[in-house]
Scaffold this motif. Structure first.
Motif, PDB file in Angstrom:
ATOM      1  N   ARG A 214       0.849  -1.198   0.000  1.00  0.00           N
ATOM      2  CA  ARG A 214       0.000   0.000   0.000  1.00  0.00           C
ATOM      3  C   ARG A 214       0.880   1.243   0.000  1.00  0.00           C
ATOM      4  NH1 ARG A 214      -5.273   1.156   0.935  1.00  0.00           N
ATOM      5  NH2 ARG A 214      -5.833   3.141   1.911  1.00  0.00           N
ATOM      6  N   LEU A 215       0.580   2.161  -0.925  1.00  0.00           N
ATOM      7  CA  LEU A 215       1.321   3.409  -1.032  1.00  0.00           C
ATOM      8  C   LEU A 215       0.411   4.584  -0.680  1.00  0.00           C
ATOM      9  CD1 LEU A 215       3.256   2.700  -4.345  1.00  0.00           C
ATOM     10  CD2 LEU A 215       4.188   2.736  -2.026  1.00  0.00           C
ATOM     11  N   GLU A 216       1.021   5.739  -0.551  1.00  0.00           N
ATOM     12  CA  GLU A 216       0.248   6.920  -0.191  1.00  0.00           C
ATOM     13  C   GLU A 216      -0.594   7.395  -1.373  1.00  0.00           C
ATOM     14  OE1 GLU A 216      -1.185  10.079   2.175  1.00  0.00           O
ATOM     15  OE2 GLU A 216      -0.150   8.189   2.680  1.00  0.00           O
ATOM     16  N   ASN A 217       0.010   7.464  -2.562  1.00  0.00           N
ATOM     17  CA  ASN A 217      -0.664   8.015  -3.734  1.00  0.00           C
ATOM     18  C   ASN A 217      -0.739   7.004  -4.879  1.00  0.00           C
ATOM     19  OD1 ASN A 217      -0.906  10.683  -2.571  1.00  0.00           O
ATOM     20  ND2 ASN A 217       1.302  10.899  -2.961  1.00  0.00           N
ATOM     21  N   ARG A 218      -1.798   7.119  -5.670  1.00  0.00           N
ATOM     22  CA  ARG A 218      -1.941   6.263  -6.843  1.00  0.00           C
ATOM     23  C   ARG A 218      -0.834   6.534  -7.853  1.00  0.00           C
ATOM     24  NH1 ARG A 218      -7.311   5.634 -10.746  1.00  0.00           N
ATOM     25  NH2 ARG A 218      -6.329   4.262 -12.290  1.00  0.00           N
TER      26      ARG A 218
ATOM     27  N   GLU B 187       2.221   7.154  -7.342  1.00  0.00           N
ATOM     28  CA  GLU B 187       3.422   6.408  -6.954  1.00  0.00           C
ATOM     29  C   GLU B 187       3.337   4.965  -7.434  1.00  0.00           C
ATOM     30  OE1 GLU B 187       4.829   8.593  -2.819  1.00  0.00           O
ATOM     31  OE2 GLU B 187       3.251   7.064  -2.737  1.00  0.00           O
ATOM     32  N   ALA B 188       2.154   4.384  -7.324  1.00  0.00           N
ATOM     33  CA  ALA B 188       1.966   3.009  -7.786  1.00  0.00           C
ATOM     34  C   ALA B 188       2.167   2.915  -9.291  1.00  0.00           C
ATOM     35  CB  ALA B 188       0.568   2.517  -7.406  1.00  0.00           C
TER      36      ALA B 188
ATOM     37  N   THR C 107      -1.977  -0.983  -3.824  1.00  0.00           N
ATOM     38  CA  THR C 107      -3.145  -0.160  -3.481  1.00  0.00           C
ATOM     39  C   THR C 107      -2.619   1.197  -3.004  1.00  0.00           C
ATOM     40  OG1 THR C 107      -3.199  -0.999  -1.208  1.00  0.00           O
ATOM     41  CG2 THR C 107      -4.528  -2.158  -2.855  1.00  0.00           C
ATOM     42  N   TRP C 108      -3.525   2.154  -2.829  1.00  0.00           N
ATOM     43  CA  TRP C 108      -3.106   3.495  -2.421  1.00  0.00           C
ATOM     44  C   TRP C 108      -4.186   4.137  -1.562  1.00  0.00           C
ATOM     45  CZ3 TRP C 108      -3.531   1.632  -7.369  1.00  0.00           C
ATOM     46  CH2 TRP C 108      -4.743   1.901  -8.030  1.00  0.00           C
ATOM     47  N   ARG C 109      -3.733   5.091  -0.748  1.00  0.00           N
ATOM     48  CA  ARG C 109      -4.672   5.793   0.128  1.00  0.00           C
ATOM     49  C   ARG C 109      -5.374   6.924  -0.607  1.00  0.00           C
ATOM     50  NH1 ARG C 109      -5.347  10.070   3.296  1.00  0.00           N
ATOM     51  NH2 ARG C 109      -3.428  11.043   2.564  1.00  0.00           N
TER      52      ARG C 109
ATOM     53  N   ASP D  55      -6.152   8.874  -4.350  1.00  0.00           N
ATOM     54  CA  ASP D  55      -6.120   8.854  -5.819  1.00  0.00           C
ATOM     55  C   ASP D  55      -5.809  10.267  -6.307  1.00  0.00           C
ATOM     56  OD1 ASP D  55      -6.354   8.526  -8.514  1.00  0.00           O
ATOM     57  OD2 ASP D  55      -8.378   7.675  -8.479  1.00  0.00           O
TER      58      ASP D  55
END
Length: 243
Positions: free
Chosen positions: A189-193, A195-196, A217-219, A221
């Protein structure tokens, strides 16, 4: 990423011939160096053709060829391939034997680009040129295979160091990285989409990576936020232009 350019893989000590090099000397060079082909250069060290072992096999007396077609007048007419073999059979120099124009690569080309060129053009080696199209090296299919057959542990380490740490400024263990037969799986899980998306895109560019499985996944978007901001700016700009 550290091997992403052809210049990092090429052999710089290139066995070469000139246009006037005798065919017998070309054969000797191929045999002595145990290579399947060599570039032919002009006086400015620019590649004008390539001589391969298959070109040399045609360097023998030409006989009748059953694949000749008949012209509309009933006389034998040689196909282009047969005409080339006939010319090679009487060739006395590298210039008369060579295949031209040559298929080449530049030192700044990516390894993927070179591999695609080899596959598309059906060649096993590419003379490598500099910015002024002078011969500076040669890269073979075997050289490229060494890159695409990198150990999984080495690929995983590069993903962690180059993508996670150097590009995204993340901790090495912030996401799980698994490499198996060149397929890299990214999970966590990352902070931002964004980054993914960067992680997946950058991993695809690493030498030896066959495919990337993104299980991230991300926190937040943030890509949707940027899209909304672009729309808002567009509307504002339109209103300003009408003032």
């Amino acid at each position: 990423m550290k091997h992403d350019k052809v210049g990092s893989l090429m052999t710089m000590d290139v066995v070469r011939a000139e246009y006037g090099t005798p065919a017998e000397d070309v054969a000797r060079l191929l045999a002595d160096h145990r290579i399947g082909g060599l570039p032919v250069v002009d006086q400015d060290d620019q590649v004008i053709g390539v001589v391969s072992a298959s070109d040399l096999t045609a360097h023998e007396p030409a006989g009748s060829d059953p694949r000749r077609s008949l012209s509309r007048f009933g006389f034998p007419e040689l196909s282009p391939a047969v005409r080339r073999r006939t010319a090679q059979a009487s060739a006395r120099t590298a210039g008369e034997l060579m295949s031209a124009p040559p298929v080449t690569a530049h030192a700044e080309d990516t390894i993927v680009e070179a591999a695609r060129t080899m596959a598309r053009r059906g060649v096993n080696r590419l003379p490598v040129l500099d910015e002024e199209d002078r011969l500076v090296g040669i890269v073979t299919r075997r050289d490229l295979l060494r890159v695409f057959l990198r150990p999984d542990a080495e690929i995983r380490e590069e993903v962690i160091e180059e993508v996670l740490v150097h590009v995204l400024w993340l901790m090495p263990r912030s996401i799980d990285v698994v490499a198996a037969d060149g397929v890299v799986t990214l999970a966590g899980r990352l902070e931002n989409r964004s980054e993914a998306e960067i992680a997946v895109a950058m991993t695809r560019q690493i030498d030896g990576v066959v495919a990337v499985v993104g299980e991230l996944t991300w926190r937040l978007d943030d890509t949707r936020q940027r899209s909304d901001e672009q729309v808002l700016h567009g509307v504002t700009d339109d209103r300003l232009r009408k003032l």
